[in-house]
Scaffold this motif. Structure first.
Motif, PDB file in Angstrom:
ATOM      1  N   ASP A   1       0.812  -1.219   0.000  1.00 58.71           N
ATOM      2  CA  ASP A   1       0.000   0.000   0.000  1.00 58.71           C
ATOM      3  C   ASP A   1       0.845   1.267   0.000  1.00 58.71           C
ATOM      4  O   ASP A   1       1.782   1.410   0.789  1.00 58.71           O
ATOM      5  CB  ASP A   1      -0.895   0.020   1.241  1.00 58.71           C
ATOM      6  CG  ASP A   1      -1.876  -1.116   1.261  1.00 58.71           C
ATOM      7  OD1 ASP A   1      -3.031  -0.918   0.860  1.00 58.71           O
ATOM      8  OD2 ASP A   1      -1.472  -2.219   1.684  1.00 58.71           O
ATOM      9  N   ILE A   2       0.464   2.213  -0.847  1.00 61.17           N
ATOM     10  CA  ILE A   2       1.133   3.509  -0.874  1.00 61.17           C
ATOM     11  C   ILE A   2       0.622   4.381   0.274  1.00 61.17           C
ATOM     12  O   ILE A   2       1.189   5.422   0.587  1.00 61.17           O
ATOM     13  CB  ILE A   2       0.899   4.210  -2.237  1.00 61.17           C
ATOM     14  CG1 ILE A   2       1.925   5.324  -2.476  1.00 61.17           C
ATOM     15  CG2 ILE A   2      -0.528   4.730  -2.349  1.00 61.17           C
ATOM     16  CD1 ILE A   2       3.336   4.827  -2.655  1.00 61.17           C
ATOM     17  N   THR A   3      -0.442   3.923   0.946  1.00 70.89           N
ATOM     18  CA  THR A   3      -1.006   4.664   2.085  1.00 70.89           C
ATOM     19  C   THR A   3      -0.424   4.206   3.420  1.00 70.89           C
ATOM     20  O   THR A   3      -0.919   4.592   4.479  1.00 70.89           O
ATOM     21  CB  THR A   3      -2.537   4.482   2.130  1.00 70.89           C
ATOM     22  OG1 THR A   3      -2.827   3.078   2.245  1.00 70.89           O
ATOM     23  CG2 THR A   3      -3.192   5.044   0.885  1.00 70.89           C
TER      24      THR A   3
ATOM     25  N   LEU B   1       4.800   3.817  -9.436  1.00 68.32           N
ATOM     26  CA  LEU B   1       4.024   2.758  -8.801  1.00 68.32           C
ATOM     27  C   LEU B   1       4.148   1.433  -9.534  1.00 68.32           C
ATOM     28  O   LEU B   1       4.673   1.364 -10.648  1.00 68.32           O
ATOM     29  CB  LEU B   1       2.551   3.176  -8.727  1.00 68.32           C
ATOM     30  CG  LEU B   1       2.244   4.457  -7.946  1.00 68.32           C
ATOM     31  CD1 LEU B   1       0.759   4.778  -8.029  1.00 68.32           C
ATOM     32  CD2 LEU B   1       2.683   4.317  -6.493  1.00 68.32           C
TER      33      LEU B   1
ATOM     34  N   GLN C   1      -2.657   1.102  -6.045  1.00 65.46           N
ATOM     35  CA  GLN C   1      -1.879   2.181  -5.425  1.00 65.46           C
ATOM     36  C   GLN C   1      -2.275   3.532  -6.021  1.00 65.46           C
ATOM     37  O   GLN C   1      -2.435   4.525  -5.302  1.00 65.46           O
ATOM     38  CB  GLN C   1      -0.386   1.938  -5.623  1.00 65.46           C
ATOM     39  CG  GLN C   1       0.132   0.674  -4.968  1.00 65.46           C
ATOM     40  CD  GLN C   1       1.527   0.315  -5.432  1.00 65.46           C
ATOM     41  OE1 GLN C   1       1.918   0.603  -6.563  1.00 65.46           O
ATOM     42  NE2 GLN C   1       2.287  -0.341  -4.572  1.00 65.46           N
TER      43      GLN C   1
ATOM     44  N   GLN D   1      -5.531   4.638  -4.666  1.00 62.69           N
ATOM     45  CA  GLN D   1      -5.390   5.164  -3.307  1.00 62.69           C
ATOM     46  C   GLN D   1      -4.925   6.627  -3.327  1.00 62.69           C
ATOM     47  O   GLN D   1      -5.438   7.470  -2.585  1.00 62.69           O
ATOM     48  CB  GLN D   1      -4.396   4.302  -2.517  1.00 62.69           C
ATOM     49  CG  GLN D   1      -4.908   2.917  -2.173  1.00 62.69           C
ATOM     50  CD  GLN D   1      -3.850   2.048  -1.514  1.00 62.69           C
ATOM     51  OE1 GLN D   1      -2.658   2.307  -1.601  1.00 62.69           O
ATOM     52  NE2 GLN D   1      -4.289   0.989  -0.837  1.00 62.69           N
TER      53      GLN D   1
ATOM     54  N   THR E   1       0.145  -6.371  -7.850  1.00 64.58           N
ATOM     55  CA  THR E   1       1.085  -5.416  -7.266  1.00 64.58           C
ATOM     56  C   THR E   1       2.446  -5.373  -7.950  1.00 64.58           C
ATOM     57  O   THR E   1       3.315  -4.629  -7.519  1.00 64.58           O
ATOM     58  CB  THR E   1       1.273  -5.718  -5.762  1.00 64.58           C
ATOM     59  OG1 THR E   1       1.824  -4.577  -5.105  1.00 64.58           O
ATOM     60  CG2 THR E   1       2.185  -6.914  -5.541  1.00 64.58           C
TER      61      THR E   1
END
Length: 409
Positions: A152-154, A169, A174, A177, A383
Motif C-alpha cells: 500500500d502507498i497509504t 508505482l 496504489q 489510493q 502489485t
C-alpha cells in the motif's frame, strides 16, 4: 540545572531553524545575483551548477532499490549524483564514471544540504518531504518518489507523499489510493507513472541465475518481524521463540534494522536470552537475498518482506494476528481495508496465540500445502506490473522528465 528539550520539541526547533537559515540563504543569494546582474550591464548570469538528476537515500538498506537504477543510468552515460545519509552505503564503493556517489552526512546534516539543493529532478524513497526536516528546495524543479515495498502507498505516516510531484508505482490499486487521498484533501493531482518494481526484478533475475543449492533435509524457518510495539517480538517474544526451537528446525531471526534503534532494550534482552547455536542464529545482513532463498517458510507480522518472499521466491508465509492502528497513517483517510491486509489470508496461514503450542504442525502444513499458490499468483498480478521492466521504465521516466524540464527553461 540542565535544560532538557524532548526529541519532538528539538525536531520542531531544528525545523524552524532550517527554515530561517534557508530564507536567509536565498535572500542573500538573490541580492548577490541582482548585484551581478547590474554590474554585468543587464546580462543574465548562466549557472551551470544545477544538477541534472539527484538520487537521495536516507539509509544504506535502500541500495537494493537504487543500485539497479544507478547501474542503468551509468549504462546510458547519463550524469547523475547519488547522495546517501549512510557513511557505509554500498554505493560509495562503486566505480562509476557518470554517476557520482557521495555521503552528505546523517540526519539533519543531510537534510540541511538537500534543502538548498539545485537540481532538475530528485528521486527518493524517503517520505514526508516538506513535512518534517526535509523541505522542498526552491531550486529543485521536480521531486519523484519511488516506494521500497510492493504494498500500500497509504502505509506512510500521514502526508508522507503529498508534496512529491510524481509517484512511481507498481499496481493500479496504489494509484487509486493516491487519487482518493488527493480528492479528500483537495490537492492537485500529482503525476503517476506505473513502472513496476526494479529491486524485485533484480531479485528474481538473481534467483533464476543462482546455482546455489540448499540442503532441504533440514527445514529452515525465518522469523522476520517488523519493528515497534505492534511487532511480533513484543507480542509473542519468548513464547514463540521457545516453540520454534522446540520444532528442531533451523531458526533464523532477522529483526527489522530499525529495531536495533527503536527496540534496543527488548532486542538486546532477547539476544542475550537466546545466544546463537547450531540451530538458531540472528541475521542482520544488509542483503536479505541469501536468507530468503535458504529458508523454507517466513513468519512475520505486517512487514513488507512478505511480498519479496512470496512474490519472488514463491514460498508460503505465516503471519500473526495484528492490531494495526491506522490513525497515524494515510490509510486512516480511506474507508476500505488496506490491500496488504486483504491479501495476506490468500498468501499464508494466520497464527494465533493458541497455535503456538502446535507451531511445528502449522509450519509443516503450510510448507506442504498448494492452497496458497493461486493467492500468490493473484497478488503478483495486482502489485507487480511490468515484471522485468522496472529499471528501464524508471530510468526512462526520470531521464525524459529531466530533458523536458531543461528544454522548457
Amino acid at each position: 540545572m540542565i535544560l532538557y528539550i524532548d526529541p519532538g520539541t528539538g525536531s520542531m526547533l531544528f525545523t524552524i531553524l532550517l527554515g530561517i537559515l534557508g530564507a536567509a540563504f536565498y535572500f542573500i543569494r538573490d541580492i548577490i545575483v541582482k548585484i551581478k546582474f547590474r554590474i554585468s550591464g543587464g546580462k543574465a548570469d548562466t549557472d551551470d551548477s544545477k544538477l541534472p538528476i539527484v538520487i537521495f537515500s536516507d539509509h544504506k538498506r535502500y541500495w537494493n532499490v537504487f543500485g539497479p537504477i544507478c547501474d542503468e543510468l551509468e549504462k546510458r552515460e547519463q550524469k547523475a549524483v547519488f547522495m546517501t545519509a549512510s557513511e557505509d552505503d554500498p554505493a560509495l564503493d562503486t566505480d562509476y564514471k557518470y554517476v557520482e556517489t557521495m555521503f552528505i552526512g546523517e540526519g539533519n546534516k543531510a537534510f540541511s544540504k538537500l534543502n538548498m539543493l539545485k537540481a532538475y529532478v530528485v528521486l527518493s524513497t524517503t517520505p514526508s518531504l516538506d513535512v518534517f526536516q526535509w523541505k522542498r528546495s526552491r531550486d529543485v524543479d521536480f521531486y519523484v518518489h519511488i516506494p521500497h515495498a510492493a504494498s500500500d502507498i497509504t502505509a506512510y505516516r500521514m502526508f508522507g507523499i503529498d508534496y512529491y510531484d510524481a509517484i512511481l508505482l507498481s499496481g493500479k490499486y496504489q494509484g487509486e489510493q493516491i487519487r482518493k487521498l488527493e480528492s479528500l484533501r483537495g490537492e492537485e493531482p500529482k503525476e503517476i507513472e506505473y513502472v513496476g518494481i526494479p529491486f524485485m526484478d533484480e531479485m528474481k533475475k538473481r534467483l533464476d541465475s543462482s546455482s546455489e543449492k540448499h540442503d532441504k533435509s533440514e527445514k529452515t524457518v525465518l522469523l522476520a518481524p517488523s519493528w515497534g510495539k505492534s511487532g511480533i517480538l513484543y507480542k509473542y517474544g519468548k513464547k514463540l521463540i521457545d516453540a520454534l526451537i522446540g520444532t528442531g528446525y533451523n531458526i533464523v531471526i532477522r529483526p527489522h534494522p530499525q529495531s536495533y534503534t527503536s527496540d534496543k532494550d527488548m532486542l538486546e534482552a532477547l539476544m542475550k536470552a537466546y545466544p546463537e547455536n547450531d540451530h538458531l542464529s540472528w541475521n542482520k545482513d544488509n542483503d536479505n537475498f541469501d536468507i530468503l532463498n535458504k529458508s523454507d517458510i517466513l513468519i512475520s507480522d505486517f512487514s513488507g518482506v512478505f511480498f519479496d518472499y512470496t512474490l519472488v521466491f514463491d514460498k508460503p508465509i505465516i503471519y500473526t494476528e495484528y492490531e494495526f492502528d491506522k490513525s497515524p497513517y494515510d490509510s486512516a483517510w480511506l474507508d476500505e481495508e488496506m490491500w496488504t491486509f486483504e491479501v495476506l489470508p490468500t498468501l499464508g496461514r494466520k497464527l494465533s496465540m493458541d497455535d503456538i503450542d502446535n507451531i511445528k504442525e502449522v509450519i509443516d502444513s503450510c510448507i506442504d500445502s498448494e492452497e496458497y499458490k493461486s493467492g500468490r499468483d493473484k497478488a503478483r498480478e495486482e502489485t507487480w506490473m511490468y515484471q522485468g521492466q522496472g529499471t528501464t521504465r524508471t530510468v526512462d521516466y526520470i531521464i525524459n522528465k529531466y530533458r523536458s524540464l531543461k528544454e522548457g527553461e
